[in-house]
Design an enzyme around this catalytic site. Sequence first.
Site, short mmCIF file in Angstrom:
data_model
loop_
_atom_site.label_atom_id
_atom_site.label_comp_id
_atom_site.label_asym_id
_atom_site.label_seq_id
_atom_site.Cartn_x
_atom_site.Cartn_y
_atom_site.Cartn_z
N ASN A 129 2.12 -34.59 33.65
CA ASN A 129 2.26 -34.44 32.06
C ASN A 129 2.63 -35.76 31.57
O ASN A 129 3.96 -36.29 31.63
CB ASN A 129 3.43 -33.09 31.73
CG ASN A 129 3.66 -33.13 30.19
OD1 ASN A 129 2.70 -33.76 29.45
ND2 ASN A 129 4.48 -31.92 29.79
N ARG B 126 -1.84 -32.27 32.39
CA ARG B 126 -1.67 -31.54 31.10
C ARG B 126 -2.55 -32.10 30.06
O ARG B 126 -2.25 -33.45 29.88
CB ARG B 126 -0.44 -31.43 30.71
CG ARG B 126 -0.28 -30.83 29.43
CD ARG B 126 1.24 -30.70 28.74
NE ARG B 126 1.43 -30.11 27.53
CZ ARG B 126 1.94 -30.54 26.74
NH1 ARG B 126 2.90 -31.56 26.82
NH2 ARG B 126 2.22 -29.78 25.37
N HIS C 269 0.38 -24.70 22.88
CA HIS C 269 1.42 -24.09 23.58
C HIS C 269 0.61 -23.02 24.56
O HIS C 269 1.45 -22.03 24.86
CB HIS C 269 2.47 -23.42 23.23
CG HIS C 269 3.51 -24.26 22.27
ND1 HIS C 269 4.45 -24.10 21.28
CD2 HIS C 269 4.25 -25.47 23.07
CE1 HIS C 269 5.13 -25.07 21.17
NE2 HIS C 269 5.25 -25.89 22.24
N ASN D 104 11.48 -27.47 21.35
CA ASN D 104 11.39 -28.62 20.43
C ASN D 104 10.54 -28.29 19.56
O ASN D 104 10.51 -28.33 18.20
CB ASN D 104 11.40 -29.87 20.85
CG ASN D 104 12.68 -30.49 21.21
OD1 ASN D 104 13.86 -30.26 20.95
ND2 ASN D 104 12.73 -31.04 22.79
N ARG E 232 9.74 -30.72 12.43
CA ARG E 232 8.75 -30.41 11.81
C ARG E 232 8.72 -29.21 11.04
O ARG E 232 9.36 -28.36 11.25
CB ARG E 232 7.55 -29.84 12.95
CG ARG E 232 7.10 -31.07 13.75
CD ARG E 232 6.06 -30.70 14.76
NE ARG E 232 6.52 -31.11 16.06
CZ ARG E 232 5.82 -30.59 17.37
NH1 ARG E 232 5.24 -29.69 17.34
NH2 ARG E 232 6.28 -31.44 18.35
N MET F 44 19.06 -26.88 18.28
CA MET F 44 19.58 -25.61 17.86
C MET F 44 21.10 -25.49 18.40
O MET F 44 21.85 -24.57 17.45
CB MET F 44 18.84 -24.61 18.21
CG MET F 44 19.22 -23.36 17.86
SD MET F 44 19.22 -23.09 15.84
CE MET F 44 17.27 -22.72 15.67
N GLU G 264 5.06 -23.85 32.40
CA GLU G 264 3.70 -24.53 32.29
C GLU G 264 3.26 -25.19 33.46
O GLU G 264 2.05 -24.97 33.87
CB GLU G 264 3.74 -25.31 30.91
CG GLU G 264 3.81 -24.38 29.71
CD GLU G 264 4.52 -25.32 28.68
OE1 GLU G 264 5.64 -25.53 28.50
OE2 GLU G 264 3.76 -25.63 27.55
P1 AMP Z 1 12.56 -27.05 25.10
O1 AMP Z 1 11.63 -27.81 24.33
O2 AMP Z 1 11.74 -25.64 25.45
O3 AMP Z 1 13.09 -27.69 26.31
O4 AMP Z 1 13.56 -26.47 24.24
C1 AMP Z 1 14.64 -27.64 23.87
C2 AMP Z 1 15.69 -26.82 22.34
O5 AMP Z 1 16.17 -25.64 22.99
C3 AMP Z 1 16.76 -27.91 22.31
O6 AMP Z 1 16.32 -28.73 21.07
C4 AMP Z 1 17.81 -26.99 21.88
O7 AMP Z 1 17.68 -26.87 20.61
C5 AMP Z 1 17.33 -25.41 22.30
N1 AMP Z 1 18.13 -24.98 23.29
C6 AMP Z 1 18.57 -25.26 24.49
N2 AMP Z 1 19.71 -24.27 25.05
C7 AMP Z 1 19.99 -23.65 24.00
C8 AMP Z 1 21.38 -22.84 23.57
N3 AMP Z 1 22.07 -22.46 24.81
N4 AMP Z 1 21.36 -22.32 22.59
C9 AMP Z 1 20.70 -22.88 21.56
N5 AMP Z 1 19.49 -23.47 21.58
C10 AMP Z 1 19.46 -24.04 23.12
#
Ligand code: AMP
Length: 414
Positions: free
Chosen positions: A7, A98, A187, A218, A248, A291, A393
Amino acid sequence: MKILVLNCGSSSVKFQLIETSLELIEQRADRLIAKGSVEKIGSSHAIVTFDVPGRERHRETPEILEHRVAIERVARLLCDPEHGVIGDPKEIDGVGHRVVHGGEKFANSTLINDRVLHEMKECIELAPLHNPANIRGYTVARQIFPDIPHVAVFDTAFHQTMPPHSYLYALPRVIHRRHGVRRYGFHGTSHRYCAYRIEKITGVDREELRIITAHLGNGCSACAIDHGKSLDTTMGFTPLEGLIMGTRSGDIDPAAVLHVIAKEELRLSEANTLLNKHSGLLGISGISNDMRELQTAAAKGNEDAQLAIDMFCYRLKKYIGAYAAAMGGVDHLVFTGGIGENSALIRERSVDGLAFMGLEIDPARNADPEARGERQISTATSRAKIWVIPTDEELVIARDTVRCIVGVIPPPPA
Ligand code: AMP
């Protein structure tokens, strides 16, 4: 078969080496051999991480100025006598790439030949930030692994089943014909994986189900998967549309953008940065795009963080309602991605009040701090089931690579 999944982003390469085959897919016995990443490509201190299950993480910070060196490093690490997992690069049977955008050309994964490469290049204008790095990664990997099949797995391919009434914007039709402006959705690999897991967990063919998947990371998108096919999805011509995301905006009146461009005398690139990098959770809260940080701040009484969370959940709830309407109901709702998998609060708030359409979350199951992995979080009486499914993925990319190699997915025209 040992499949290397790549990726490639503009300054990073993420990789996984996965053992899989048609038999292993059937038994769900495919296995991660190693994974890692090269970040900050282009700097004198790139960050290389290499993880093998059961071993301590290996980390290096060498000078890596471009993708070729990064992927050579990956190949060397995989075969390294001390840290590696294979004896020779020839043990790798195929490489799965990817690729973000497959335009209207690719409705499935495909072996990459010269013609496919040419068509991938034609999609660059649709994804100028992503496809060039994906293609660069492929070109370099082809030189490093010249004798094995390479496969492209597109984020957009799953959504090519959308009918015109969901993928067209209400613009003059010539705009679509001339410039390819339409909803593509992204996605797709993740949404597809979630539908596949629902089928496996429930034992019900996905062609009999109406599934809404919410990939909240994200980047965030929801998808209406109607009897196995993507009917609609929130991301559009680019990954900017739809849900509120880390940085975004998601949906916005295009006239508001034109107004801001005129008032602030913005260049197009500045408007692009405003919408893609400075908006969303970060823009509303003024604190963070993460978050976790927003939840912590909101719990301490920060009103801007609370507003960002409220808006995020409200937008998602509206789409859950819209997609249930689009499919004439919903049987399963899936949460995935970093936020979807980890935030009980966001899950609860997004379905709060949706019992009228058969979605009832079980507060104890939802917030169980011990719970990990795939799990159902709806009440026993909820008409539709609500799930947390950690997405994978890379596994989908590895499996599609095998399917292309053995011909289950037909080869592209020469
Ligand atoms: P990803 O792009 O799937 O890796 O998701 C990343 C996002 O998941 C991060 O910006 C966090 O805001 C969110 N995240 C990860 N762990 C937690 C958690 N325990 N509670 C709330 N948000 C989370």
